[in-house]
Write a protein that holds these residues in place. Structure first.
Motif, short mmCIF file in Angstrom:
data_model
loop_
_atom_site.label_atom_id
_atom_site.label_comp_id
_atom_site.label_asym_id
_atom_site.label_seq_id
_atom_site.Cartn_x
_atom_site.Cartn_y
_atom_site.Cartn_z
N GLN A 26 54.98 18.02 7.44
CA GLN A 26 55.60 17.55 6.26
C GLN A 26 55.22 18.13 4.94
OE1 GLN A 26 54.11 15.75 8.67
NE2 GLN A 26 55.35 13.52 9.03
N MET A 27 53.86 18.62 5.24
CA MET A 27 53.22 19.66 3.80
C MET A 27 54.19 20.41 3.65
SD MET A 27 50.91 19.18 1.67
CE MET A 27 49.44 18.23 2.20
N ASN A 28 54.52 21.29 4.96
CA ASN A 28 55.52 22.61 4.82
C ASN A 28 56.77 22.16 4.29
OD1 ASN A 28 53.11 24.27 5.61
ND2 ASN A 28 54.25 25.21 7.38
N VAL A 29 57.22 21.08 4.63
CA VAL A 29 58.48 20.57 4.31
C VAL A 29 58.55 20.59 2.92
CG1 VAL A 29 60.43 18.88 4.44
CG2 VAL A 29 59.36 19.55 6.31
N HIS A 30 57.49 20.00 2.28
CA HIS A 30 57.29 19.61 0.84
C HIS A 30 57.02 21.05 -0.02
CE1 HIS A 30 56.28 17.98 -3.06
NE2 HIS A 30 55.07 18.62 -2.93
N PRO A 152 58.48 24.19 -9.53
CA PRO A 152 59.50 23.77 -9.68
C PRO A 152 59.96 23.25 -8.10
CG PRO A 152 59.99 25.84 -10.43
CD PRO A 152 58.52 25.64 -10.23
N SER A 153 60.89 22.37 -7.88
CA SER A 153 61.12 21.98 -6.67
C SER A 153 62.95 21.73 -6.42
CB SER A 153 60.54 20.56 -6.44
OG SER A 153 61.13 20.09 -5.25
N ARG A 154 63.17 22.17 -5.42
CA ARG A 154 64.65 21.68 -5.01
C ARG A 154 64.64 20.94 -3.63
NH1 ARG A 154 70.05 22.61 -4.24
NH2 ARG A 154 69.97 24.31 -5.94
N ARG A 155 64.71 19.39 -4.17
CA ARG A 155 64.48 18.52 -3.01
C ARG A 155 65.37 18.65 -2.02
NH1 ARG A 155 64.55 15.07 -7.13
NH2 ARG A 155 66.23 13.64 -6.06
N GLY A 161 61.69 11.63 -1.76
CA GLY A 161 60.90 12.59 -2.48
C GLY A 161 59.50 12.69 -1.63
N TRP A 162 59.00 13.86 -1.56
CA TRP A 162 57.58 14.21 -1.15
C TRP A 162 56.79 14.14 -2.28
CZ3 TRP A 162 57.25 13.72 4.19
CH2 TRP A 162 58.42 13.83 4.86
N VAL A 163 55.48 13.58 -2.08
CA VAL A 163 54.58 13.76 -3.45
C VAL A 163 53.25 14.08 -2.91
CG1 VAL A 163 53.46 12.72 -5.40
CG2 VAL A 163 55.89 12.24 -4.71
N GLY A 204 66.80 9.30 -9.63
CA GLY A 204 67.36 8.68 -8.62
C GLY A 204 66.86 8.24 -7.50
N VAL A 205 65.37 8.76 -7.05
CA VAL A 205 64.65 8.61 -5.95
C VAL A 205 64.27 7.19 -5.71
CG1 VAL A 205 62.70 9.02 -4.72
CG2 VAL A 205 63.98 10.86 -5.72
N VAL A 206 64.55 6.48 -4.58
CA VAL A 206 64.18 5.12 -4.10
C VAL A 206 62.89 5.18 -3.16
CG1 VAL A 206 66.27 4.25 -4.78
CG2 VAL A 206 65.73 4.85 -2.31
N GLU A 207 62.66 5.96 -2.54
CA GLU A 207 61.47 6.35 -1.65
C GLU A 207 60.61 7.47 -1.99
OE1 GLU A 207 61.66 5.88 3.15
OE2 GLU A 207 62.55 7.86 2.53
N VAL A 208 59.39 7.26 -1.88
CA VAL A 208 58.56 8.40 -1.88
C VAL A 208 57.31 8.39 -0.75
CG1 VAL A 208 58.68 8.61 -4.57
CG2 VAL A 208 56.58 7.29 -3.35
N THR A 209 57.00 9.49 -0.36
CA THR A 209 55.93 9.60 0.71
C THR A 209 54.81 10.61 0.24
OG1 THR A 209 57.60 9.65 2.58
CG2 THR A 209 55.36 10.43 3.03
N LEU A 210 53.53 10.02 0.22
CA LEU A 210 52.59 10.69 -0.26
C LEU A 210 51.71 11.28 0.73
CD1 LEU A 210 50.82 7.50 -2.12
CD2 LEU A 210 52.42 9.03 -3.08
#
Length: 498
Positions: A26-30, A152-155, A161-163, A204-210
Motif C-alpha cells: 500500500q505504501m507503493n500505491v500511495h 502533489p497527488s493524483r488519487r 485516501g491514503w495518508v 470529498g473523501v470519506v475514508e482514510v487509511t493511515l
C-alpha cells in the motif's frame, strides 16, 4: 493498469502522456499517487487505455523474488516498443531502484531514469534532463529528501485516501530488506497529518487509511509512546470522516491504548491487519520478530473482547530457513486458533542483502510448496466459515465499483473491510462510487460476500465528488468506473465548510 500498446502518440512536451505501473504494498500505491501528481503538475497527462504512454514509470517492490523477474520482463517488452518510438521514456523507481541502482541501467540500457525511494520529487526534472542530455539519469539519495505526503497527488478514487504518517522502519527482521531501502523511521507531525486529512475531507473523501511501515511505533521520533492512539482518536474525530483504517502494525509494539482507541472511536473500523509471519517461537526468534506467539494471541483476544465483530487479517511466511515440520504445524495451530478472516501467505524466497539469505537450512522448494498448499487450504476453509457466519447480517457497504461487463453487481467494502458484491433489483436507485448502501448478506464465499435481497442507499459527499469529477471531465458516468481522483498540489488549502 493498461497493457503495453504500440500506438504512436503526440511528442509535444505539453501533451506527453504517462502511465505509472505499481508493484508491491500500500505504501507503493500511495507513492504512485504522488508520482502521478508530480507528472500532472509538470504538464503531463494520464495516458488513455487505447494509447501507448510517452512516459512509463515503474514503481517497484523488492520484497519478493519474482519482483525482479516481473520488472525485467516488462522492461524487455518496452525495449521493442522504444525501438519504433524513440521518444518513449522509461523510468524505474521504488525499492528495487534503491537496491539495484546502476544495475538496472546495465541490464536494461534503454531505461532513461532510475530514482530511489528518497527522491520521488525529482522525477520530472530527471525525465527532462534525460531527454536533454540524451543519456540515462540515475539519482539515488541515501536519506529522505522531501516527505512524500507534501508532494502533489493524483488519487485513485474520490472516496478514499491514503495518508502516510511515517516512512522507514527501525526493526531488523532477517527476511526484510525494507529498512535498508526506506531508511530509519521518520514520523510526520500530528498537525501535518490532520491538515492533510481535513484537506481530503474538503475534497470529498470519506475514508482514510493511515500508512506506515510500522504504524503503531508512530511517535518514536518525538518520544511519545501514546502518539498513535492519540492520532487515531484525532483523525477519527475529523468532521466528515466516516471510516478510518490503518496498516500495518507490529505485534511487538501494539498496545492496549490503541485497542481502546479503536473500540471507543466509532469511525475507526472494526478491522485489524496483524502480521503473524510464523506460529513457531523459534522461527520468530530467527526472524528477529520481537514477540512470541503467546503475546500475539493475547493481542487478538484483547481486540475481540473489546471489538467482538472485528475482522482480523494477517501475513504468514512459509518455508523460512530452518523451519521444521513441527515449526510449520505450530503455524497451522495458530491459524486454527486465531480464526483470521483472511491471510496473505507467502513462500519464503531469498532476498540478497538480508541476513536470512545466507542462513543455513534453506528449505527445498518442493517442501515449501507442499506446506504452502496445506496452509492455504486450511485458511480458505476458515475464511469460508467466518464469511458464512455473516449470512443474515446487515452490513453497510462503501460502494467502490458499479456493475460492468460480466459483473451485474455493485462492489464495495463493509465496515470490517470484507469485499461485498451487492445485487441490484430492477428499478432500484443506482448508487454512485462513494455512496453507502445497507444490505443483508445472503451468501458467502471464501473471499467475498453476496447481498442480493435489495438495499437502502445513503448518498455521501464522496458520491457528490464523483459526480463533479465526471462533469469536469465532460464524461458520462461509465459502468465499472470508480472515477479518477483529483490532483492535490501538496497540502491544499482547506475550504471553509458552511
Amino acid at each position: 493498469m493498461t497493457e503495453l500498446i504500440d500506438t504512436p502518440t503526440s511528442t509535444e512536451p505539453s501533451q506527453r502522456s504517462y502511465e505509472v505501473k505499481t508493484y508491491g504494498c500500500q505504501m507503493n500505491v500511495h507513492d504512485s499517487e504522488r508520482l502521478s501528481g508530480l507528472l500532472d503538475d509538470a504538464g503531463y497527462v494520464p495516458a488513455s487505455t487505447d494509447d501507448q504512454a510517452d512516459v512509463v514509470v515503474f514503481n517497484t517492490c523488492a520484497v519478493r523474488e519474482n519482483a525482479d523477474n516481473r520488472l525485467y520482463g516488462n522492461l524487455g517488452q518496452l525495449a521493442q516498443v522504444k525501438e519504433r518510438h524513440p521518444d518513449l521514456q522509461i523510468a524505474v523507481g521504488g525499492c528495487m531502484a534503491q537496491k539495484d541502482r546502476d544495475t538496472i541501467v546495465k541490464k536494461a540500457p534503454w531505461v532513461d531514469v532510475v530514482f530511489g525511494t528518497h527522491n520521488m520529487g525529482s522525477l520530472p526534472a530527471l525525465l527532462e534532463r534525460a531527454r536533454h542530455n540524451q543519456e540515462a539519469q540515475v539519482e539515488i539519495l541515501e536519506s529522505l529528501d522531501v516527505f512524500p505526503s507534501t508532494l502533489p497527488s493524483r488519487r485513485e478514487s474520490q472516496h478514499s485516501g491514503w495518508v502516510s504518517i511515517s516512512v522507514g522502519c527501525n526493526n531488523s527482521c532477517t527476511f526484510c530488506i525494507v529498512p535498508s531501502l526506506r531508511g530509519k523511521e521518520k514520523d510526520r507531525r500530528p498537525g501535518d497529518i490532520l491538515a492533510e486529512v481535513e484537506a481530503l475531507v474538503a475534497d470529498g473523501v470519506v475514508e482514510v487509511t493511515l500508512l506506515g511501515q510500522n504504524v503503531n511505533s508512530y511517535g518514536t521520533e518525538f518520544r511519545d509512546k501514546g502518539a498513535f492512539a492519540k492520532l487515531l482518536r484525532a483523525v477519527g474525530n475529523v468532521d466528515g470522516i466516516e471510516r478510518v483504517r490503518f496498516t500495518s502494525p507490529h505485534p511487538a509494539s501494539f498496545s492496549d491504548d490503541v485497542i481502546d482507541a479503536m473500540a471507543e472511536t466509532p469511525t475507526v473500523m472494526p478491522q485489524l491487519h496483524m502480521p503473524l509471519q510464523s506460529g513457531s517461537d523459534s522461527i520468530l526468534k530467527s526472524m528477529r520478530r520481537s514477540y512470541r506467539t503467546s503475546r500475539f494471541m493475547r493481542i487478538l483476544d484483547s481486540v475481540r473482547e473489546k471489538i467482538p465483530r472485528a475482522a482480523i487479517t494477517t501475513d504468514i511466511i512459509v518455508g523460512f530457513p530452518g523451519e521444521t515440520e513441527e515449526d510449520f504445524l505450530g503455524t497451522m495451530d495458530i491459524v486454527r486458533r486465531a480464526r483470521f478472516s483472511q491471510a496473505f501467505t507467502f513462500q519464503y524466497s531469498i532476498r540478497p542483502g538480508t541476513p536470512a539469505a545466507t542462513m543455513d537450512d534453506q528449505i527445498p522448494k518442493h517442501v515449501v510448496q507442499e506446506r504452502f498448499e496445506r496452509l492455504t487450504a486450511l485458511q480458505d476453509e476458515i475464511s469460508w466459515e467466518e464469511n458464512t457466519a455473516q449470512i443474515g447480517r446487515e452490513v453497510e457497504v462503501l460502494v467502490t465499483t458499479r456493475p460492468h461487463g460480466d459483473s451485474p453487481r455493485l462492489t464495495g467494502r463493509s465496515a470490517d473491510n470484507r469485499l461485498v458484491h451487492v445485487g441490484i433489483p430492477d428499478g432500484e436507485e443506482m448508487p454512485r462510487p462513494g455512496d453507502f448502501v445497507t444490505a443483508t448478506v445472503t451468501e458467502a464465499k471464501p473471499y467475498f460476500l453476496l447481498a442480493d435481497s435489495g438495499y437502502a442507499v445513503r448518498p455521501s459527499r464522496a458520491g457528490d465528488a464523483y459526480d463533479r469529477a465526471q462533469a469536469d471531465s465532460c464524461a458520462a458516468p461509465t459502468p465499472g468506473q470508480s472515477g479518477g481522483g483529483s490532483t492535490n498540489l501538496g497540502m491544499p488549502t482547506i475550504r471553509t465548510r458552511s
